[in-house]
Design an enzyme around this catalytic site. Sequence first.
Site, PDB file in Angstrom:
ATOM      1  N   LYS A  66      61.472  -4.332 -70.285  1.00 12.99           N
ATOM      2  CA  LYS A  66      60.875  -4.115 -71.609  1.00 12.99           C
ATOM      3  C   LYS A  66      60.031  -2.845 -71.680  1.00 12.99           C
ATOM      4  O   LYS A  66      59.989  -2.183 -72.727  1.00 12.99           O
ATOM      5  CB  LYS A  66      60.059  -5.336 -72.028  1.00 12.99           C
ATOM      6  CG  LYS A  66      60.916  -6.570 -72.294  1.00 12.99           C
ATOM      7  CD  LYS A  66      60.107  -7.755 -72.786  1.00 12.99           C
ATOM      8  CE  LYS A  66      61.005  -8.954 -73.020  1.00 12.99           C
ATOM      9  NZ  LYS A  66      60.264 -10.111 -73.572  1.00 12.99           N
ATOM     10  N   GLY A 128      48.717 -14.088 -68.272  1.00 11.18           N
ATOM     11  CA  GLY A 128      49.679 -13.054 -67.924  1.00 11.18           C
ATOM     12  C   GLY A 128      49.358 -11.748 -68.617  1.00 11.18           C
ATOM     13  O   GLY A 128      48.712 -11.729 -69.668  1.00 11.18           O
ATOM     14  N   ARG A 153      46.265 -12.656 -62.774  1.00  9.82           N
ATOM     15  CA  ARG A 153      45.973 -12.680 -61.333  1.00  9.82           C
ATOM     16  C   ARG A 153      45.375 -11.341 -60.891  1.00  9.82           C
ATOM     17  O   ARG A 153      44.477 -11.289 -60.053  1.00  9.82           O
ATOM     18  CB  ARG A 153      47.256 -12.964 -60.558  1.00  9.82           C
ATOM     19  CG  ARG A 153      47.051 -13.255 -59.082  1.00  9.82           C
ATOM     20  CD  ARG A 153      48.391 -13.260 -58.373  1.00  9.82           C
ATOM     21  NE  ARG A 153      49.333 -14.209 -58.923  1.00  9.82           N
ATOM     22  CZ  ARG A 153      49.497 -15.437 -58.464  1.00  9.82           C
ATOM     23  NH1 ARG A 153      48.776 -15.875 -57.459  1.00  9.82           N
ATOM     24  NH2 ARG A 153      50.402 -16.233 -59.012  1.00  9.82           N
TER      25      ARG A 153
END
Length: 278
Positions: A66, A128, A153
Amino acid sequence: MTDTYAIVGNPVAHSKSPFIHTRFAQQTGQSMHYTTLQAPLDGFVHTVTAFRKDGGKGMNITIPFKFEACALATRLTDRARAARAVNTFRFGQENEILGDNTDGVGLIRDIEANLNFPLAGKRILLMGAGGAASGVILPLLQQKPDLLAVANRTPEKAIVLQQQFANYGNIAGGHYQDFSGQAFDLIINATSASLHNALPPAPANLFHGAALAYDMLYSSKLTPFLEFARAQDVTRLADGTGMLVEQAAESFLLWRGIRPETQLIIRQLRDALRHHAS
């Protein structure tokens, strides 16, 4: 003359986009063929170029291309420019490649219209910070939530998104632990963890009081994220089946100038997923 479209990704064989767009074409009387193309990880541009040279009219783009698609586009819609990620190409004259991102409008339409869950004034946690997340942030902020928190994360990536969209609404970015103990109405999983049957590293207390847990991955059964949410007493659970169909309808509108009806296709896709799993 039958127009040809495709979805390109790696992996892509599992994609339900051909199922959806074939039914959209039947429903609206459009003469078109839709297929899958798996591009090598270093061969995205070559795959797109070859498909277009063979007469392809447009493409959907999925993981992991993307961001690369955004760079390849010669013109971007406003929402694709804001996301800096593209999931739809429409090929035009003079080698024009229009890049769009329909993920966000698909997510909003599924949550607000199909699930009847208004977003205005809500506290939302988005898990995310990759292409899936960046594609939905602007549409989420346009619904005027009280807060959109982006947890990742690698917190630096979430903070980049916070800075990128700071002018559009109240957005925060950081590590999962940075939001520990805060109350959210809606928690959205935009990580790829469910693809690997894994769980994002979210502390359980993030789910306390949440009214809806939403996994952007579609599945025939509860994903690990939704199983975890249910164990934390979240009563409403939804996967990305509706979002997949709604974002596809937006791509179809861009290509064909007509918006297909989505409710029947969502039901058919859920039935197909269940049948495949049994």
